[in-house]
Design a protein around this motif. Structure first.
Motif, short mmCIF file in Angstrom:
data_model
loop_
_atom_site.label_atom_id
_atom_site.label_comp_id
_atom_site.label_asym_id
_atom_site.label_seq_id
_atom_site.Cartn_x
_atom_site.Cartn_y
_atom_site.Cartn_z
N VAL A 1 28.73 4.60 -48.19
CA VAL A 1 27.32 6.17 -48.94
C VAL A 1 26.24 5.83 -49.43
CG1 VAL A 1 27.40 7.98 -50.99
CG2 VAL A 1 29.44 7.62 -50.08
N LYS A 2 26.26 4.46 -49.99
CA LYS A 2 24.70 3.20 -50.08
C LYS A 2 24.32 3.34 -48.50
CE LYS A 2 24.20 -0.50 -51.42
NZ LYS A 2 24.00 -1.46 -52.42
N ALA A 3 24.89 2.88 -47.82
CA ALA A 3 24.17 2.86 -46.18
C ALA A 3 23.63 4.15 -45.50
CB ALA A 3 25.46 2.46 -45.65
N CYS A 4 24.44 5.29 -46.13
CA CYS A 4 23.92 6.33 -45.23
C CYS A 4 22.49 7.09 -46.03
CB CYS A 4 25.02 7.50 -45.54
SG CYS A 4 25.31 8.88 -44.73
N PHE A 5 22.38 7.13 -47.53
CA PHE A 5 21.46 7.17 -48.07
C PHE A 5 20.09 6.21 -47.00
CE2 PHE A 5 18.84 7.54 -52.37
CZ PHE A 5 18.82 8.88 -51.72
N VAL A 6 20.48 5.05 -47.62
CA VAL A 6 19.38 4.31 -47.59
C VAL A 6 18.66 4.60 -45.37
CG1 VAL A 6 18.51 2.36 -47.22
CG2 VAL A 6 20.11 2.41 -48.88
N ASN A 7 19.89 4.55 -44.77
CA ASN A 7 19.62 4.71 -43.79
C ASN A 7 18.53 6.40 -43.13
OD1 ASN A 7 20.97 2.73 -42.58
ND2 ASN A 7 23.06 4.22 -42.81
N ALA A 8 18.98 7.33 -44.09
CA ALA A 8 18.48 8.76 -43.93
C ALA A 8 16.74 8.89 -44.72
CB ALA A 8 18.98 9.43 -45.11
N TYR A 9 16.52 7.96 -45.48
CA TYR A 9 15.48 7.37 -46.67
C TYR A 9 14.53 7.16 -45.48
CZ TYR A 9 11.81 5.55 -48.84
OH TYR A 9 11.23 5.70 -50.51
N GLN A 10 12.91 7.95 -45.63
CA GLN A 10 11.95 8.43 -44.89
C GLN A 10 10.85 7.93 -45.87
OE1 GLN A 10 11.77 8.63 -41.43
NE2 GLN A 10 14.06 8.63 -41.57
N GLN A 11 9.61 7.39 -45.98
CA GLN A 11 8.83 7.67 -47.09
C GLN A 11 8.00 7.96 -47.22
OE1 GLN A 11 5.75 3.71 -45.50
NE2 GLN A 11 6.59 2.59 -47.30
N ASP A 12 7.89 9.20 -46.24
CA ASP A 12 6.94 9.95 -46.65
C ASP A 12 8.10 12.16 -46.69
OD1 ASP A 12 8.09 10.10 -43.96
OD2 ASP A 12 6.54 11.29 -43.00
N VAL A 13 9.10 11.12 -46.52
CA VAL A 13 10.32 12.89 -46.82
C VAL A 13 10.69 12.63 -48.42
CG1 VAL A 13 12.56 14.31 -45.91
CG2 VAL A 13 10.46 12.90 -44.72
#
Lengths: 206, 206
Positions: A74-86
């Protein structure tokens, strides 16, 4: 849609219960961007799910397996989805021990080697999180909730108590480490629990 | 951030409890669009909040008051935010009876005339919803959960039981009417409950 009564259905309230040691999480990713489809699909695809059972439906993604592998994924999915501008929100329900759970739809890896941690360990960003913990079927549930809030204070992720939630603040890894610690405590002390969290990054609100 | 122990803080676990009849909801709107700020702010602004207490922070909006006025306001905010071309998720925690709740931060209107219903009654759209209900502090909580799932079947909003949630499907008004019915039942039978829902509209997933 069905008009049958629940007793007739294959439902989670029929009192079977799982005999296996299954922790699960159902979560929704909400990147507030016109690119949300790509962000979600890319994030989900990049998660190494070899040590968990997983499915994605129209509402959410579900992972089931050993606690540490579910948290890792779950953490990996959240980190993968992170975008600096979103600006992005993730709503996640972690749970274990529902009397209606089954042994089906699970995969329990024998070992504890995390599949995603190495690839995301260097990615850091601040998270604001609405957090609640529900120990079910116990008179003295408030005692466990207080213990878990104190754990957040000890780990430096406690920001404040608010209506209907504890507010957590911290680096993404510290927040998920706290979740895992809470669930470890819960496994030892509570037969059925729910950990409900809504994580927020890059909110434009000051 | 604080390193104090929770006993020292003004916290919701200190066992005071509210003496007033306060239902509350904390919710997050997530329109997956580059226009999300305008959509959220416009939706919140258009809600008539004269019969509830309300605040919006970095994480969510909170409404507190009489049950029917809280439901009316949350539904109005969701309907106001709805855009035909935008996938949107709302995560909402409704709750009543927390032993740590207080009488503060509330407004209890004397009458039952809904402030928002007339303006949104003609707006209809289908909603898919992840739903869970948590009766706290009771051995036989599963009995109440089963009753509430059966209510969803009776009202035609039950789609299926799934891991960690019941999936509801229906017109936005039917979904919120169901929430209100569940909370009405809960008020009469359960001292502390949480209704946790994640609503989704216009998902691109078939």
């Amino acid at each position: 849609m069905s008009n049958k009564k629940l007793e007739d259905l294959d439902c989670p309230w029929c009192g079977r219960g799982a005999s296996l040691d299954i922790t699960g999480c159902r979560f929704v990713l909400c990147p507030m961007s016109g690119r949300y489809i790509d962000i979600i699909l890319d994030a989900v695809k990049q998660v190494d799910t070899r040590k968990i059972w997983h499915t994605t439906d129209k509402l959410s993604t579900i992972y089931r397996g050993k606690r540490i592998h579910v948290t890792d994924a779950v953490k990996a999915c959240f980190v993968n989805a992170y975008q600096q501008d979103v600006h992005m929100v993730m709503e996640a329900t972690f749970s274990k021990g529902c009397p209606g759970d089954t042994d089906a739809d699970s995969f329990l890896s024998e070992d504890n080697v995390l599949m995603n941690q190495a690839r995301i360990a260097d990615k850091h960003f601040p998270v604001l999180c609405k957090f609640a913990f529900y120990p079910m079927g116990m008179d003295d549930y408030i005692r466990h909730i207080a213990h878990i809030a104190n754990l957040a204070i000890e780990r430096g992720v406690y920001l404040e108590s608010s209506h209907y939630a504890t507010v957590l603040q911290g680096d993404v890894h510290d927040i998920f480490d706290y979740f895992d610690e809470v669930m470890k405590y819960a496994e030892q002390n509570i037969s059925h629990y729910i950990l409900e969290a809504t994580l927020s990054v890059n909110s434009p609100t000051k």
